[in-house]
Design a protein around this motif. Structure first.
Motif, mmCIF file in Angstrom:
data_model
loop_
_atom_site.group_PDB
_atom_site.id
_atom_site.type_symbol
_atom_site.label_atom_id
_atom_site.label_comp_id
_atom_site.label_asym_id
_atom_site.label_seq_id
_atom_site.Cartn_x
_atom_site.Cartn_y
_atom_site.Cartn_z
ATOM 1 N N VAL A 1 0.841 -1.209 0.000
ATOM 2 C CA VAL A 1 0.000 0.000 0.000
ATOM 3 C C VAL A 1 0.871 1.252 0.000
ATOM 4 C CG1 VAL A 1 -1.685 1.335 1.327
ATOM 5 C CG2 VAL A 1 -1.952 -1.140 1.100
ATOM 6 N N PHE A 2 1.925 1.235 0.808
ATOM 7 C CA PHE A 2 2.849 2.368 0.870
ATOM 8 C C PHE A 2 3.453 2.641 -0.505
ATOM 9 C CE2 PHE A 2 7.164 4.021 1.283
ATOM 10 C CZ PHE A 2 6.998 5.098 2.129
ATOM 11 N N PHE A 3 4.000 1.595 -1.115
ATOM 12 C CA PHE A 3 4.699 1.758 -2.391
ATOM 13 C C PHE A 3 3.731 2.137 -3.509
ATOM 14 C CE2 PHE A 3 6.567 0.294 -6.369
ATOM 15 C CZ PHE A 3 7.833 0.840 -6.294
ATOM 16 N N MET A 4 2.614 1.439 -3.603
ATOM 17 C CA MET A 4 1.660 1.706 -4.682
ATOM 18 C C MET A 4 0.994 3.068 -4.520
ATOM 19 S SD MET A 4 -0.059 -2.090 -5.056
ATOM 20 C CE MET A 4 -1.249 -1.531 -6.277
ATOM 21 N N GLY A 5 0.682 3.439 -3.272
ATOM 22 C CA GLY A 5 0.100 4.753 -3.028
ATOM 23 C C GLY A 5 1.043 5.867 -3.434
ATOM 24 N N TRP A 6 2.321 5.688 -3.081
ATOM 25 C CA TRP A 6 3.326 6.674 -3.478
ATOM 26 C C TRP A 6 3.458 6.739 -4.989
ATOM 27 C CZ3 TRP A 6 7.947 5.129 -5.963
ATOM 28 C CH2 TRP A 6 8.813 6.186 -6.265
ATOM 29 N N ALA B 1 7.770 14.938 -2.434
ATOM 30 C CA ALA B 1 6.664 15.405 -1.590
ATOM 31 C C ALA B 1 5.718 14.253 -1.256
ATOM 32 C CB ALA B 1 5.916 16.535 -2.290
ATOM 33 N N SER B 2 5.436 13.413 -2.247
ATOM 34 C CA SER B 2 4.569 12.254 -2.031
ATOM 35 C C SER B 2 5.211 11.271 -1.060
ATOM 36 C CB SER B 2 4.281 11.551 -3.363
ATOM 37 O OG SER B 2 3.640 12.424 -4.267
ATOM 38 N N MET B 3 6.520 11.076 -1.203
ATOM 39 C CA MET B 3 7.240 10.165 -0.316
ATOM 40 C C MET B 3 7.215 10.666 1.124
ATOM 41 S SD MET B 3 8.912 7.443 0.268
ATOM 42 C CE MET B 3 8.881 6.899 -1.439
ATOM 43 N N ILE B 4 7.430 11.954 1.319
ATOM 44 C CA ILE B 4 7.392 12.532 2.663
ATOM 45 C C ILE B 4 5.993 12.381 3.263
ATOM 46 C CG2 ILE B 4 7.539 14.690 3.975
ATOM 47 C CD1 ILE B 4 9.770 15.550 2.033
ATOM 48 N N LEU B 5 4.961 12.630 2.443
ATOM 49 C CA LEU B 5 3.572 12.513 2.909
ATOM 50 C C LEU B 5 3.257 11.078 3.351
ATOM 51 C CD1 LEU B 5 0.684 13.577 3.292
ATOM 52 C CD2 LEU B 5 0.287 13.105 0.858
ATOM 53 N N PHE B 6 3.548 10.119 2.501
ATOM 54 C CA PHE B 6 3.239 8.725 2.824
ATOM 55 C C PHE B 6 4.087 8.220 3.990
ATOM 56 C CE2 PHE B 6 0.810 8.679 -0.986
ATOM 57 C CZ PHE B 6 -0.078 7.618 -0.852
ATOM 58 N N ASN C 1 16.152 14.130 -5.994
ATOM 59 C CA ASN C 1 15.946 12.737 -6.397
ATOM 60 C C ASN C 1 16.637 11.774 -5.427
ATOM 61 O OD1 ASN C 1 17.414 10.340 -8.122
ATOM 62 N ND2 ASN C 1 15.285 10.633 -8.717
ATOM 63 N N VAL C 2 17.825 12.141 -4.971
ATOM 64 C CA VAL C 2 18.559 11.298 -4.023
ATOM 65 C C VAL C 2 17.805 11.186 -2.698
ATOM 66 C CG1 VAL C 2 20.624 11.215 -2.567
ATOM 67 C CG2 VAL C 2 20.840 11.609 -5.024
ATOM 68 N N ILE C 3 17.284 12.306 -2.199
ATOM 69 C CA ILE C 3 16.525 12.282 -0.948
ATOM 70 C C ILE C 3 15.336 11.339 -1.081
ATOM 71 C CG2 ILE C 3 15.174 13.635 0.701
ATOM 72 C CD1 ILE C 3 16.847 16.076 -0.105
ATOM 73 N N MET C 4 14.636 11.430 -2.228
ATOM 74 C CA MET C 4 13.488 10.558 -2.464
ATOM 75 C C MET C 4 13.909 9.090 -2.481
ATOM 76 S SD MET C 4 11.841 8.520 -4.820
ATOM 77 C CE MET C 4 12.600 8.985 -6.382
ATOM 78 N N GLN C 5 14.995 8.790 -3.186
ATOM 79 C CA GLN C 5 15.472 7.412 -3.266
ATOM 80 C C GLN C 5 15.848 6.865 -1.894
ATOM 81 O OE1 GLN C 5 18.178 5.974 -6.335
ATOM 82 N NE2 GLN C 5 17.947 7.886 -7.455
ATOM 83 N N GLU C 6 16.548 7.673 -1.119
ATOM 84 C CA GLU C 6 16.984 7.211 0.208
ATOM 85 C C GLU C 6 15.799 7.002 1.138
ATOM 86 O OE1 GLU C 6 19.930 6.233 1.208
ATOM 87 O OE2 GLU C 6 20.802 6.601 -0.756
ATOM 88 N N LEU C 7 14.790 7.861 1.043
ATOM 89 C CA LEU C 7 13.587 7.673 1.862
ATOM 90 C C LEU C 7 12.833 6.410 1.441
ATOM 91 C CD1 LEU C 7 12.106 11.259 2.289
ATOM 92 C CD2 LEU C 7 12.775 9.701 4.124
ATOM 93 N N VAL D 1 14.231 3.689 -0.111
ATOM 94 C CA VAL D 1 15.045 2.490 0.114
ATOM 95 C C VAL D 1 15.358 2.271 1.590
ATOM 96 C CG1 VAL D 1 17.289 1.420 -0.363
ATOM 97 C CG2 VAL D 1 16.049 2.587 -2.196
ATOM 98 N N ARG D 2 15.691 3.351 2.319
ATOM 99 C CA ARG D 2 16.117 3.195 3.708
ATOM 100 C C ARG D 2 15.238 3.976 4.687
ATOM 101 N NH1 ARG D 2 21.100 1.788 1.284
ATOM 102 N NH2 ARG D 2 21.126 3.740 0.121
ATOM 103 N N GLY D 3 14.034 4.307 4.240
ATOM 104 C CA GLY D 3 13.102 5.013 5.102
ATOM 105 C C GLY D 3 12.123 4.072 5.769
ATOM 106 N N TYR D 4 10.827 4.296 5.554
ATOM 107 C CA TYR D 4 9.779 3.546 6.250
ATOM 108 C C TYR D 4 9.885 2.033 6.031
ATOM 109 C CZ TYR D 4 5.218 1.491 7.172
ATOM 110 O OH TYR D 4 4.218 0.666 7.599
ATOM 111 N N ILE D 5 10.033 1.607 4.771
ATOM 112 C CA ILE D 5 10.061 0.176 4.467
ATOM 113 C C ILE D 5 11.233 -0.507 5.182
ATOM 114 C CG2 ILE D 5 10.380 -1.536 2.635
ATOM 115 C CD1 ILE D 5 8.893 0.367 0.751
ATOM 116 N N TYR D 6 12.400 0.101 5.103
ATOM 117 C CA TYR D 6 13.596 -0.447 5.744
ATOM 118 C C TYR D 6 13.401 -0.549 7.260
ATOM 119 C CZ TYR D 6 18.611 -0.749 6.947
ATOM 120 O OH TYR D 6 19.839 -1.131 7.443
ATOM 121 N N GLN D 7 12.916 0.528 7.848
ATOM 122 C CA GLN D 7 12.744 0.553 9.300
ATOM 123 C C GLN D 7 11.635 -0.390 9.763
ATOM 124 O OE1 GLN D 7 14.791 1.881 11.340
ATOM 125 N NE2 GLN D 7 16.000 2.943 9.796
#
Length: 262
Positions: free
Chosen positions: A13-18, A44-49, A118-124, A126-132
């Protein structure tokens, strides 16, 4: 089984919603402006989700950013400079990659800012919510495997280029993950990744970004595909593989020391 299903559904849901929220038409004619908003909307979408899903988890899942921010930013910056300097420096010094021209880029700073976003989005991602989430619900190895697979899929062009570029993408992710765990803040891999993309891609033209990104210099690879990287240039070279592994081992040791202290 129930735990795994719930975790999978959250990630899906997180990935598809984003992904759905990023499918917005950007009404801009200037290429630099268009690219800026094309990178800003996914971020912006990544930060929101990310914010929404962390609230759903009742803050049991946290993304470390502010902790160790100053030192992590500094270490990440130094690591990024070493990463691209050693990799590109060896290839240029040995004439495996030759700078053959200089290009004029309009609004260069905006292209660089777009690459940073773009890097901030990628890191969020790859190593943001899903990783944690995976690290909290399961363990670190599971989080690393899934995040590395996700990062590799985001760089799908490497699969068309051959085995070495794919291995380089995987070891790049493992190195930046080790850096993340060693410094305890997402700012560390963001800085290292950003320097790699901006210097290697926009300045040198030897790192692959989105097709419309310009480069200040043009580079031509030698006929030795293994050393020069061929069409992948810097990211396809065995030199990068050695540098990736060396940095990964350095920060893996640092991460273990950090864990022992904790």
């Amino acid at each position: 089984m129930k735990k795994a299903l719930i975790t999978f559904m959250k990630i899906a849901v997180f990935f598809m919603g984003w992904a759905v929220c990023t499918a917005i038409d950007i009404p801009a004619e200037d290429p630099a402006v268009w690219r800026f908003f094309a990178e800003l909307v996914p971020l912006a979408s990544m930060i929101l989700f990310t914010t929404v899903f962390i609230l759903i988890e009742k803050k049991n899942v946290r993304i470390p950013i502010a902790a160790n921010a100053r030192e992590g930013t500094l270490v990440g910056t130094i690591a990024g400079i070493i990463w691209i300097s050693v990799s590109a420096g060896i290839l240029i010094a040995t004439h495996q990659l030759v700078i053959t021209g200089k290009n004029h880029i309009q609004i260069l700073w905006l292209w660089m800012l777009s690459a940073f976003i773009n890097v901030i989005m990628q890191e969020l991602l790859v190593r943001g919510y899903i990783y944690q989430l995976l690290k909290t619900k399961y363990d670190l190895p599971v989080a690393i495997v899934v995040s590395t697979a996700l990062f590799s899929l985001m760089h799908g062009g490497a699969f068309e280029a051959g085995l070495l570029p794919v291995v380089n993408v995987i070891t790049m992710c493992l190195f930046t993950t080790a850096l993340y765990e060693a410094e305890g803040t997402l700012l560390a891999p963001i800085m290292a990744h950003a320097i790699w993309n901006i210097v290697g891609g926009i300045v040198l033209g030897g790192v692959s970004l989105a097709d419309d990104y310009p480069s200040l210099y043009s580079m031509t690879p030698s006929d030795n595909v293994i050393l020069s990287g061929g069409t992948c240039k810097i990211e396809g070279s065995v030199v990068v593989l050695v540098v990736n592994i060396a940095l990964m081992l350095i920060f893996l040791r640092s991460a273990r020391k950090r864990q022992n202290k904790d």
